[in-house]
Design a protein around this motif. Structure first.
Motif, PDB file in Angstrom:
ATOM      1  N   UNK A 108      10.913  26.416  22.319  1.00 38.85           N
ATOM      2  CA  UNK A 108      11.409  25.299  23.128  1.00 38.85           C
ATOM      3  C   UNK A 108      11.823  24.164  22.201  1.00 38.85           C
ATOM      4  N   UNK A 109      12.934  23.521  22.508  1.00 40.48           N
ATOM      5  CA  UNK A 109      13.347  22.367  21.717  1.00 40.48           C
ATOM      6  C   UNK A 109      12.528  21.149  22.151  1.00 40.48           C
ATOM      7  N   UNK A 110      12.433  20.189  21.245  1.00 38.19           N
ATOM      8  CA  UNK A 110      11.645  18.995  21.538  1.00 38.19           C
ATOM      9  C   UNK A 110      12.553  17.780  21.615  1.00 38.19           C
ATOM     10  N   UNK A 111      12.117  16.783  22.373  1.00 37.53           N
ATOM     11  CA  UNK A 111      12.883  15.548  22.480  1.00 37.53           C
ATOM     12  C   UNK A 111      12.286  14.486  21.546  1.00 37.53           C
ATOM     13  N   UNK A 112      12.909  13.320  21.529  1.00 35.38           N
ATOM     14  CA  UNK A 112      12.477  12.260  20.620  1.00 35.38           C
ATOM     15  C   UNK A 112      11.034  11.824  20.886  1.00 35.38           C
ATOM     16  N   UNK A 113      10.651  11.661  22.143  1.00 34.10           N
ATOM     17  CA  UNK A 113       9.295  11.221  22.465  1.00 34.10           C
ATOM     18  C   UNK A 113       8.259  12.218  21.933  1.00 34.10           C
ATOM     19  N   UNK A 114       8.542  13.497  22.082  1.00 34.92           N
ATOM     20  CA  UNK A 114       7.630  14.519  21.576  1.00 34.92           C
ATOM     21  C   UNK A 114       7.584  14.505  20.043  1.00 34.92           C
ATOM     22  N   UNK A 115       8.748  14.383  19.413  1.00 38.08           N
ATOM     23  CA  UNK A 115       8.791  14.357  17.942  1.00 38.08           C
ATOM     24  C   UNK A 115       8.061  13.139  17.400  1.00 38.08           C
ATOM     25  N   UNK A 116       8.277  11.990  18.004  1.00 34.76           N
ATOM     26  CA  UNK A 116       7.598  10.774  17.557  1.00 34.76           C
ATOM     27  C   UNK A 116       6.092  10.908  17.729  1.00 34.76           C
ATOM     28  N   UNK A 117       5.668  11.472  18.840  1.00 32.77           N
ATOM     29  CA  UNK A 117       4.238  11.675  19.088  1.00 32.77           C
ATOM     30  C   UNK A 117       3.629  12.590  18.036  1.00 32.77           C
ATOM     31  N   UNK A 118       4.286  13.710  17.778  1.00 33.94           N
ATOM     32  CA  UNK A 118       3.783  14.659  16.776  1.00 33.94           C
ATOM     33  C   UNK A 118       3.720  14.022  15.400  1.00 33.94           C
ATOM     34  N   UNK A 119       4.758  13.282  15.040  1.00 35.22           N
ATOM     35  CA  UNK A 119       4.794  12.635  13.728  1.00 35.22           C
ATOM     36  C   UNK A 119       3.706  11.574  13.605  1.00 35.22           C
ATOM     37  N   UNK A 120       3.520  10.781  14.632  1.00 31.23           N
ATOM     38  CA  UNK A 120       2.494   9.738  14.579  1.00 31.23           C
ATOM     39  C   UNK A 120       1.095  10.346  14.536  1.00 31.23           C
ATOM     40  N   UNK A 121       0.906  11.457  15.212  1.00 30.04           N
ATOM     41  CA  UNK A 121      -0.389  12.155  15.106  1.00 30.04           C
ATOM     42  C   UNK A 121      -0.608  12.636  13.674  1.00 30.04           C
ATOM     43  N   UNK A 122       0.444  13.158  13.050  1.00 29.25           N
ATOM     44  CA  UNK A 122       0.325  13.625  11.661  1.00 29.25           C
ATOM     45  C   UNK A 122       0.018  12.464  10.718  1.00 29.25           C
ATOM     46  N   UNK A 123       0.481  11.277  11.065  1.00 28.88           N
ATOM     47  CA  UNK A 123       0.209  10.089  10.264  1.00 28.88           C
ATOM     48  C   UNK A 123      -1.159   9.480  10.562  1.00 28.88           C
ATOM     49  N   UNK A 124      -1.849  10.008  11.578  1.00 32.41           N
ATOM     50  CA  UNK A 124      -3.193   9.542  11.891  1.00 32.41           C
ATOM     51  C   UNK A 124      -3.274   8.451  12.941  1.00 32.41           C
ATOM     52  N   UNK A 125      -2.214   8.215  13.678  1.00 28.57           N
ATOM     53  CA  UNK A 125      -2.214   7.157  14.684  1.00 28.57           C
ATOM     54  C   UNK A 125      -2.729   7.602  16.047  1.00 28.57           C
ATOM     55  N   UNK A 126      -3.058   8.866  16.221  1.00 25.37           N
ATOM     56  CA  UNK A 126      -3.406   9.376  17.541  1.00 25.37           C
ATOM     57  C   UNK A 126      -4.598   8.678  18.167  1.00 25.37           C
ATOM     58  N   UNK A 127      -5.664   8.474  17.441  1.00 25.96           N
ATOM     59  CA  UNK A 127      -6.867   7.859  18.007  1.00 25.96           C
ATOM     60  C   UNK A 127      -6.585   6.418  18.435  1.00 25.96           C
ATOM     61  N   UNK A 128      -5.872   5.691  17.610  1.00 25.26           N
ATOM     62  CA  UNK A 128      -5.556   4.297  17.924  1.00 25.26           C
ATOM     63  C   UNK A 128      -4.639   4.172  19.134  1.00 25.26           C
ATOM     64  N   UNK A 129      -3.793   5.159  19.376  1.00 24.17           N
ATOM     65  CA  UNK A 129      -2.817   5.057  20.448  1.00 24.17           C
ATOM     66  C   UNK A 129      -3.273   5.675  21.762  1.00 24.17           C
ATOM     67  N   UNK A 130      -4.234   6.568  21.717  1.00 28.57           N
ATOM     68  CA  UNK A 130      -4.636   7.280  22.934  1.00 28.57           C
ATOM     69  C   UNK A 130      -5.146   6.326  24.012  1.00 28.57           C
ATOM     70  N   UNK A 131      -5.827   5.265  23.625  1.00 29.87           N
ATOM     71  CA  UNK A 131      -6.376   4.340  24.615  1.00 29.87           C
ATOM     72  C   UNK A 131      -5.453   3.206  24.986  1.00 29.87           C
TER      73      UNK A 131
END
Length: 191
Positions: A108-131
């Motif tokens: 499946x192809x991904x859109x910008x929102x999905x790509x940005x989310x994946x990239x930010x998770x790889x950068x370690x921003x997931x915990x800070x952004x989840x809430x």
């Protein structure tokens, strides 16, 4: 499905494009490469499997992917899928999630929102952004703050060069300074 092939040398379709410097930088870092025909295909939409590969390599976990070729936890990723190791590592690291039905949907192809989310998770921003807020607004706001550009809301490989370049700059152990001079990259490697 064709995988991205490790092919060294100049990519024939990026010269004199806005992607040239970033793609060449990522090529030097062995993060991106071309297809068998020598092209990068910057306007091709990116699949979830391709994004898994890019994120795993950009974060320096490609050796782990090579030994993570055990069975997939996803019901639609075959044991012989070209990206199995990358998918396993990307999902184990929390960069990319599967779907509630147990699938990964690697093609499946991904859109910008999905790509940005994946990239930010790889950068370690997931915990800070989840809430903070709801998806995708929380991730898109952070992407805008970090100046990760949107390209017509489609996730072309050309856009990915920007996202992955930011990840590789943060996570790569070798500091590389790129000096743009007449659209050519001169690199200085410092250890």
């Amino acid at each position: 499905m064709n995988s991205i092939v490790l092919a060294k040398g100049s990519l024939t379709d990026i010269e004199d494009t806005k992607y040239e410097s970033a793609v060449k930088a990522l090529e030097v870092l062995n993060i991106v490469d071309g297809y068998e025909d020598g092209e990068y295909k910057a306007n091709k939409l990116v699949t979830r499997a391709e994004m898994a590969k890019l994120l795993v390599i950009a974060t320096g976990k490609d050796n782990t992917a090579k030994i993570s070729l055990n069975a997939s936890t996803f019901n639609d990723v075959a044991a012989n899928h070209w990206a199995l190791g990358y998918i396993n590592v990307a999902s184990q690291c929390g960069f990319i999630n599967g779907y509630p039905d147990g699938s990964f949907k690697p093609d499946e192809t991904i859109n910008y929102a999905e790509a940005a989310t994946m990239a930010l998770r790889a950068l370690g921003y997931d915990i800070a952004l989840e809430g903070r807020g709801t998806w995708p607004t929380n991730y898109l706001g952070k992407a805008q703050e970090l100046e990760i550009e949107a390209y017509n809301e489609k996730n072309h490989k050309g856009l990915l060069r920007h996202i992955v370049f930011r990840i590789s700059k943060k996570t790569n152990e070798t500091l590389i300074t790129f000096v743009l001079n007449d659209n050519k990259i001169n690199e200085k490697i410092k250890k």
